[in-house]
Write an enzyme that holds these catalytic residues in place. Structure first.
Site, PDB file in Angstrom:
ATOM      1  N   GLU A 137       0.819  -1.206   0.000  1.00 12.94           N
ATOM      2  CA  GLU A 137       0.000   0.000   0.000  1.00 12.94           C
ATOM      3  C   GLU A 137       0.854   1.258   0.000  1.00 12.94           C
ATOM      4  O   GLU A 137       0.621   2.198  -0.778  1.00 12.94           O
ATOM      5  CB  GLU A 137      -0.919   0.006   1.227  1.00 12.94           C
ATOM      6  CG  GLU A 137      -1.822   1.214   1.324  1.00 12.94           C
ATOM      7  CD  GLU A 137      -2.847   1.252   0.198  1.00 12.94           C
ATOM      8  OE1 GLU A 137      -2.704   2.120  -0.678  1.00 12.94           O
ATOM      9  OE2 GLU A 137      -3.761   0.423   0.190  1.00 12.94           O
ATOM     10  N   ASP A 186       0.962   4.112  -3.015  1.00 11.46           N
ATOM     11  CA  ASP A 186       0.531   5.494  -2.783  1.00 11.46           C
ATOM     12  C   ASP A 186       1.596   6.490  -3.199  1.00 11.46           C
ATOM     13  O   ASP A 186       1.328   7.468  -3.908  1.00 11.46           O
ATOM     14  CB  ASP A 186       0.189   5.693  -1.301  1.00 11.46           C
ATOM     15  CG  ASP A 186      -1.042   4.922  -0.877  1.00 11.46           C
ATOM     16  OD1 ASP A 186      -1.756   4.419  -1.757  1.00 11.46           O
ATOM     17  OD2 ASP A 186      -1.280   4.817   0.332  1.00 11.46           O
ATOM     18  N   SER A 192      -7.574   2.268  -3.624  1.00 13.19           N
ATOM     19  CA  SER A 192      -6.376   2.882  -3.058  1.00 13.19           C
ATOM     20  C   SER A 192      -5.346   3.181  -4.141  1.00 13.19           C
ATOM     21  O   SER A 192      -4.378   3.894  -3.887  1.00 13.19           O
ATOM     22  CB  SER A 192      -5.753   1.981  -1.990  1.00 13.19           C
ATOM     23  OG  SER A 192      -5.545   0.686  -2.509  1.00 13.19           O
TER      24      SER A 192
END
Length: 373
Positions: free
Chosen positions: A204, A208, A341
């Site tokens: 993650e 990002d 995400s």
């Protein structure tokens, strides 16, 4: 009071708007000190106080509370099964109350909102014609040219990370070497606020950082790293209070994490909402991944997210590519990473780029985005 569009508050002006009255400060501090509680920290806006103390002190401070340690597997928490009270003279001065006394962590395990496919079997023949999403694909899809990069040194953007997710600067360098040849870019995060853990990079966190710096290309980037947890979930309040203590902040924040509202107390939710309002008053743009299940209305809409459907409001506010991304994590290029995400930092970087142009023209940043949408 309503803040006029584009007329944002400084941290000092916000403090003057929300700070407690002198009577509140005196009453609360006198109560704490009468029990020997001196280890307290306040945010810059003075409307939130965090104090450390022994459980025995807390029991004297909060009549009725009775603390025990509860253990399950490798996890343990300190909680009071009994209700607590505060002196009557404090009632009008306390808004949020005392957090973390009664509720036990949710049973579900907290996971990041990005996920990688196990294999390509489920994609069928389509996989043979799809090489995956990379910065060049995104920039072409959204009509971004070589000139669509940040130019101002005083513009910045940020990602917030939770659940022990950490990025590696070396992964970002490899990612940009592989996928960043078509546009000017940066190869390092300029500032990490909080604890940046060692060990393996998180999928993650890697996703990002790499993609906010692909659409928000050449824009200074920060990472807010929040190592702790709240009720086994993301400590959003701790992150927001961190923002409340900083006078200079990036204008755009991307958050690829979320909580189930029904697993948190109402007072916690309301306090987090207040902190979001404070961020909006300062001109910050905060984007959240909606989650792959939309508003999360499983089990007949048990959570508070059913509201958008009742009111007819569209959900989510924005959409972007979110499937089959390439990510470099722990020095390895990993294909087929998907999730909202992925789309969230992509849109955040675009908004940071719009801010860059606005600032060049002497205009304020976008700030709270919903009215503009």
């Amino acid at each position: 009071p309503r803040v006029p569009a584009g007329k944002y508050l400084t941290l000092e002006q916000l403090r003057d708007l929300v700070r407690p009255s002198p009577a509140t400060l005196v009453t609360v501090l006198k109560w704490l000190r009468s029990h020997g509680v001196e280890d307290c920290r306040s945010v810059a806006t003075l409307d939130f106080l965090e104090c450390g103390m022994a459980a025995s002190t807390a029991e004297r401070l909060l009549p009725g509370a009775e603390f025990h340690r509860y253990v399950k597997g490798q996890r343990s928490v300190v909680r009071s099964p009994q209700p607590y009270s505060v002196p009557e003279e404090l009632a009008e001065h306390v808004d949020f109350g005392i957090g973390g006394l009664h509720r036990f962590p949710a049973e579900r395990s907290a996971v990041s909102r990005a996920w990688a496919k196990e294999g390509m079997e489920s994609r069928g023949q389509r996989a043979a014609f799809h090489l995956g999403v990379m910065p060049s694909v995104i920039r072409k899809r959204y009509n971004m040219t070589k000139g669509d990069i940040g130019l101002l040194p005083n513009n910045s953007q940020a990602c917030a990370q939770f659940l022990e997710q950490y990025f590696h600067q070396a992964d970002l360098a490899v990612f940009m070497k592989l996928f960043g040849s078509s546009f000017a870019h940066r190869t390092e995060v300029d500032r990490v606020v909080g604890h940046q853990g060692q060990g393996r990079a998180g999928l993650e966190a890697s996703l990002d950082v790499e993609y906010i710096m692909s659409t928000g290309a050449n824009i200074s980037t920060w990472v807010f790293s929040n190592a702790g947890r709240h009720e086994s979930q993301e400590p959003f309040l701790a992150w927001l209070l961190l923002l409340s203590n900083m006078s200079a902040l990036p204008w755009v924040h991307s958050v690829s994490y979320g909580d189930d509202e029904d697993s948190l107390s109402q007072v916690y939710l309301q306090r987090v909402n207040v902190e979001f309002m404070k961020a909006a008053a300062r001109g910050l743009t905060v984007l959240f991944a909606s989650g792959d299940d939309g508003a999360g209305c499983e089990e007949g809409g048990r959570g508070g997210n059913h509201g958008p459907f009742r009111s007819g409001r569209a959900y989510p506010d924005l959409a972007a590519l979110s499937d089959n991304y390439w990510v470099v994590t722990n020095r390895l290029p990993l294909p087929w990473v998907s999730g909202t995400s992925a789309s969230t930092p992509v849109v955040a970087g675009m908004l940071a780029l719009i801010n860059d142009r606005r600032l060049q023209l002497g205009q304020p940043p976008l700030g709270f985005l919903n009215p503009a949408l």
